[in-house]
Enzyme design. Structure first.
Site, PDB file in Angstrom:
ATOM      1  N   TYR A  85      -5.364   0.420   6.455  1.00 11.80           N
ATOM      2  CA  TYR A  85      -4.638   1.245   5.475  1.00 11.80           C
ATOM      3  C   TYR A  85      -4.904   0.746   4.068  1.00 11.80           C
ATOM      4  O   TYR A  85      -4.909  -0.462   3.820  1.00 11.80           O
ATOM      5  CB  TYR A  85      -3.128   1.217   5.766  1.00 11.80           C
ATOM      6  N   ALA A 143      -0.208  -6.208   5.381  1.00  6.22           N
ATOM      7  CA  ALA A 143      -0.678  -6.264   3.995  1.00  6.22           C
ATOM      8  C   ALA A 143       0.320  -7.049   3.160  1.00  6.22           C
ATOM      9  O   ALA A 143       1.485  -7.210   3.550  1.00  6.22           O
ATOM     10  CB  ALA A 143      -0.823  -4.847   3.426  1.00  6.22           C
ATOM     11  N   TYR A 144      -0.145  -7.510   2.017  1.00 11.92           N
ATOM     12  CA  TYR A 144       0.738  -8.092   0.996  1.00 11.92           C
ATOM     13  C   TYR A 144       1.112  -6.925   0.092  1.00 11.92           C
ATOM     14  O   TYR A 144       0.291  -6.468  -0.716  1.00 11.92           O
ATOM     15  CB  TYR A 144      -0.008  -9.183   0.229  1.00 11.92           C
ATOM     16  N   THR A 145       2.346  -6.416   0.231  1.00 11.78           N
ATOM     17  CA  THR A 145       2.719  -5.165  -0.445  1.00 11.78           C
ATOM     18  C   THR A 145       3.688  -5.368  -1.620  1.00 11.78           C
ATOM     19  O   THR A 145       4.152  -4.384  -2.184  1.00 11.78           O
ATOM     20  CB  THR A 145       3.355  -4.179   0.556  1.00 11.78           C
ATOM     21  N   TYR A 172      -2.573  -6.185  -6.908  1.00 12.59           N
ATOM     22  CA  TYR A 172      -2.435  -5.530  -5.594  1.00 12.59           C
ATOM     23  C   TYR A 172      -3.562  -4.507  -5.398  1.00 12.59           C
ATOM     24  O   TYR A 172      -4.250  -4.514  -4.375  1.00 12.59           O
ATOM     25  CB  TYR A 172      -1.060  -4.858  -5.503  1.00 12.59           C
ATOM     26  N   GLY A 220       6.344  -4.375   9.881  1.00  4.22           N
ATOM     27  CA  GLY A 220       6.374  -3.619   8.628  1.00  4.22           C
ATOM     28  C   GLY A 220       6.768  -2.165   8.859  1.00  4.22           C
ATOM     29  O   GLY A 220       7.003  -1.740   9.995  1.00  4.22           O
ATOM     30  N   GLN A 221       6.811  -1.414   7.775  1.00  7.52           N
ATOM     31  CA  GLN A 221       7.226  -0.009   7.869  1.00  7.52           C
ATOM     32  C   GLN A 221       6.279   0.780   8.787  1.00  7.52           C
ATOM     33  O   GLN A 221       6.703   1.367   9.786  1.00  7.52           O
ATOM     34  CB  GLN A 221       7.207   0.653   6.489  1.00  7.52           C
ATOM     35  N   THR A 242      -4.606   2.329  -0.329  1.00  4.03           N
ATOM     36  CA  THR A 242      -3.599   2.831  -1.261  1.00  4.03           C
ATOM     37  C   THR A 242      -4.194   3.621  -2.432  1.00  4.03           C
ATOM     38  O   THR A 242      -5.347   3.392  -2.817  1.00  4.03           O
ATOM     39  CB  THR A 242      -2.816   1.609  -1.827  1.00  4.03           C
ATOM     40  N   ASP A 243      -3.375   4.476  -2.999  1.00  4.49           N
ATOM     41  CA  ASP A 243      -3.721   5.174  -4.250  1.00  4.49           C
ATOM     42  C   ASP A 243      -3.881   4.184  -5.410  1.00  4.49           C
ATOM     43  O   ASP A 243      -4.464   4.527  -6.435  1.00  4.49           O
ATOM     44  CB  ASP A 243      -2.619   6.173  -4.596  1.00  4.49           C
TER      45      ASP A 243
HETATM   46  N1  LIG Z   1       4.543   0.435   0.910  1.00  3.86           N
HETATM   47  C1  LIG Z   1       3.900   1.346   0.183  1.00  3.86           C
HETATM   48  O1  LIG Z   1       4.498   2.053  -0.649  1.00  3.86           O
HETATM   49  C2  LIG Z   1       2.426   1.579   0.390  1.00  3.86           C
HETATM   50  C3  LIG Z   1       1.764   2.520  -0.437  1.00  3.86           C
HETATM   51  C4  LIG Z   1       0.395   2.731  -0.242  1.00  3.86           C
HETATM   52  C5  LIG Z   1      -0.303   2.035   0.739  1.00  3.86           C
HETATM   53  N2  LIG Z   1       0.378   1.130   1.514  1.00  3.86           N
HETATM   54  C6  LIG Z   1      -0.389   0.400   2.530  1.00  3.86           C
HETATM   55  O2  LIG Z   1       0.081   0.818   3.805  1.00  3.86           O
HETATM   56  C7  LIG Z   1       0.002  -0.278   4.737  1.00  3.86           C
HETATM   57  C8  LIG Z   1       1.349  -0.498   5.402  1.00  3.86           C
HETATM   58  O3  LIG Z   1       2.306  -0.791   4.390  1.00  3.86           O
HETATM   59  P1  LIG Z   1       3.854  -1.058   4.745  1.00  3.86           P
HETATM   60  O4  LIG Z   1       4.656  -0.461   3.647  1.00  3.86           O
HETATM   61  O5  LIG Z   1       4.103  -0.669   6.176  1.00  3.86           O
HETATM   62  O6  LIG Z   1       3.893  -2.637   4.589  1.00  3.86           O
HETATM   63  P2  LIG Z   1       5.166  -3.605   4.805  1.00  3.86           P
HETATM   64  O7  LIG Z   1       6.336  -2.825   5.266  1.00  3.86           O
HETATM   65  O8  LIG Z   1       5.284  -4.426   3.568  1.00  3.86           O
HETATM   66  O9  LIG Z   1       4.702  -4.523   6.018  1.00  3.86           O
HETATM   67  C9  LIG Z   1       3.671  -5.452   5.856  1.00  3.86           C
HETATM   68  C10 LIG Z   1       3.429  -6.110   7.176  1.00  3.86           C
HETATM   69  O10 LIG Z   1       2.385  -7.068   6.993  1.00  3.86           O
HETATM   70  C11 LIG Z   1       2.809  -8.284   7.590  1.00  3.86           C
HETATM   71  N3  LIG Z   1       2.170  -9.428   6.956  1.00  3.86           N
HETATM   72  C12 LIG Z   1       2.144  -9.756   5.638  1.00  3.86           C
HETATM   73  N4  LIG Z   1       1.489 -10.914   5.470  1.00  3.86           N
HETATM   74  C13 LIG Z   1       1.104 -11.316   6.708  1.00  3.86           C
HETATM   75  C14 LIG Z   1       0.397 -12.452   7.196  1.00  3.86           C
HETATM   76  N5  LIG Z   1      -0.047 -13.414   6.375  1.00  3.86           N
HETATM   77  N6  LIG Z   1       0.160 -12.539   8.528  1.00  3.86           N
HETATM   78  C15 LIG Z   1       0.608 -11.583   9.374  1.00  3.86           C
HETATM   79  N7  LIG Z   1       1.311 -10.502   8.982  1.00  3.86           N
HETATM   80  C16 LIG Z   1       1.533 -10.375   7.657  1.00  3.86           C
HETATM   81  C17 LIG Z   1       4.321  -8.300   7.374  1.00  3.86           C
HETATM   82  O11 LIG Z   1       4.905  -9.250   8.237  1.00  3.86           O
HETATM   83  P3  LIG Z   1       6.339  -9.905   7.918  1.00  3.86           P
HETATM   84  O12 LIG Z   1       7.371  -8.912   8.390  1.00  3.86           O
HETATM   85  O13 LIG Z   1       6.326 -11.158   8.719  1.00  3.86           O
HETATM   86  O14 LIG Z   1       6.393 -10.134   6.429  1.00  3.86           O
HETATM   87  C18 LIG Z   1       4.653  -6.862   7.737  1.00  3.86           C
HETATM   88  O15 LIG Z   1       4.691  -6.695   9.119  1.00  3.86           O
HETATM   89  C19 LIG Z   1      -0.506  -1.476   3.914  1.00  3.86           C
HETATM   90  O16 LIG Z   1      -1.890  -1.565   4.037  1.00  3.86           O
HETATM   91  C20 LIG Z   1      -0.174  -1.106   2.473  1.00  3.86           C
HETATM   92  O17 LIG Z   1      -1.033  -1.741   1.558  1.00  3.86           O
HETATM   93  C21 LIG Z   1       1.712   0.897   1.366  1.00  3.86           C
END
Ligand SMILES: NC(=O)c1ccc[n+]([C@@H]2O[C@H](COP(=O)([O-])OP(=O)(O)OC[C@H]3O[C@@H](n4cnc5c(N)ncnc54)[C@H](OP(=O)(O)O)[C@@H]3O)[C@@H](O)[C@H]2O)c1
Length: 310
Positions: A105, A66-68, A131, A13-14, A107-108
């Site tokens: 991690y 996470a499921y994002t 979410y 993920g990111q 979120t807002d």
């Molecule tokens: N994105 C945002 O704008 C945002 C904002 C606020 C908070 N956050 C929080 O910040 C954290 C990081 O977010 P991010 O943007 O880096 O997320 P992301 O890019 O969507 O990456 C999510 C990661 O979780 C993995 N994942 C999902 N389901 C899984 C499962 N069942 N088993 C194992 N791995 C799984 C994905 O793997 P795959 O590559 O295999 O799918 C990916 O590596 C999260 O907790 C998110 O809730 C994100």
């Protein structure tokens, strides 16, 4: 630092990918793929700890998995719940057994965005979406275990890979001559690189302090405040500077600010996503970079390499 043993979920993920790179100097990093550790399956998590980690137990577990897919979650409650609500609690149970620290991690989106001014960590949550509700449930599940933990709440994450507003805008700006962008939601776009850098600093502080039990929730987002519309304008300005790397061919699409009522989405977003950094600054001595400076740095790197991660 050499004896830190780190288990990292979500390494594709990111935030997870940025962490994989930045954690390297800190200790041994084990970053199982989704096929090796499916966090959507509580039993699989427990089995992984029982079978794969017996001889090499981590003292730090970092969970950016996470499921994002915020809109998709409205229809796929079960998966969002398993990954965002159940898995953090199971990871915390395993952390507690090992005496490890869990960095997670959030979120807002746990807030409804109706507050005037930035949210503090102990403001009352009231999520508006599936979410947001699953992420809030995940936080509570961690706290209920009594495990040593640090919950880092962040906002509007972007980077040079993955699905995010920056990448969507760059693509649309190449394809369209005009774009309408929401101008009444306030937040701070946060570069995944900066989240990873702050996480590394926090992990170092914890380790140097002798690995104390931490039970804390801390806001961790970029400094400053903007709207999606102003953010899009900043992306366009930087893309034009770096032309032709972003493929705009000298043509600037016209951007128009619109109210969110004109851009309905399955999941309702909070109007105010601003998080206070008072605790991060005062208690942990960390100052996050200004959102626009970070965006420019990310885009300069992306412009130079195109495919390089942020
Ligand atoms: N994105 C945002 O704008 C945002 C904002 C606020 C908070 N956050 C929080 O910040 C954290 C990081 O977010 P991010 O943007 O880096 O997320 P992301 O890019 O969507 O990456 C999510 C990661 O979780 C993995 N994942 C999902 N389901 C899984 C499962 N069942 N088993 C194992 N791995 C799984 C994905 O793997 P795959 O590559 O295999 O799918 C990916 O590596 C999260 O907790 C998110 O809730 C994100």
């Amino acid at each position: 630092m050499s004896t830190m043993k780190i288990l990292l979920t979500g390494g594709t993920g990111q935030v997870g990918y940025a962490l994989q790179r930045q954690l390297q100097g800190l200790g041994q990093v084990l970053a199982p793929t989704r096929a090796q550790l499916n966090v959507g399956d509580a039993d699989a998590i427990r089995a992984y700890f029982r079978t794969q980690l017996q001889s090499d137990a981590p003292n730090l577990i970092i969970n950016p998995a996470a499921y994002t897919a915020v809109d998709k979650a409205e229809q796929d409650h079960a998966t969002a719940h398993a990954v965002n609500a159940v898995a953090p609690g199971v990871l915390a149970e395993e952390a507690a057994k090992l005496g490890a620290l869990l960095i997670h991690y959030s979120t807002d989106y746990v807030f409804d965005g109706r507050k005037e001014g930035a949210y503090f960590e102990d403001d009352a949550p009231n999520p508006l979406s599936v979410y947001g509700r699953t992420k809030w449930a995940g936080e509570q599940a961690i706290r209920a275990t009594g495990a040593s933990h640090l919950i880092l709440r962040t906002t509007w994450v972007y980077g040079a890979r993955g699905g995010n507003f920056l990448r969507t805008m760059l693509k649309l700006m190449q394809e369209r001559s005009a774009l309408n962008i929401v101008n009444d939601q306030f937040g701070a776009p946060t570069w995944c690189h900066d989240i990873a850098a702050a996480t590394v600093q926090l992990a170092q502080q914890w380790y140097i302090a002798g690995k104390p039990a931490w039970r804390d929730t801390v806001n961790l987002s970029a400094s400053g405040r903007t709207t999606w519309f102003d953010y899009a304008q900043a992306i366009l300005a930087e893309a034009q500077k770096s032309n032709p790397a972003f493929g705009l061919h000298g043509q600037a699409p016209v951007l128009t600010g619109i109210p969110s009522s004109q851009y309905p989405t399955p999941a309702v977003r909070p109007k105010n996503s601003m998080l206070s950094h008072q605790k991060l600054n005062a208690q942990y001595g960390i100052t996050m970079p200004e959102w626009k400076t970070a965006l420019q740095t990310c885009m300069r790197e992306k412009g130079e390499t195109q495919e390089q991660d942020a």
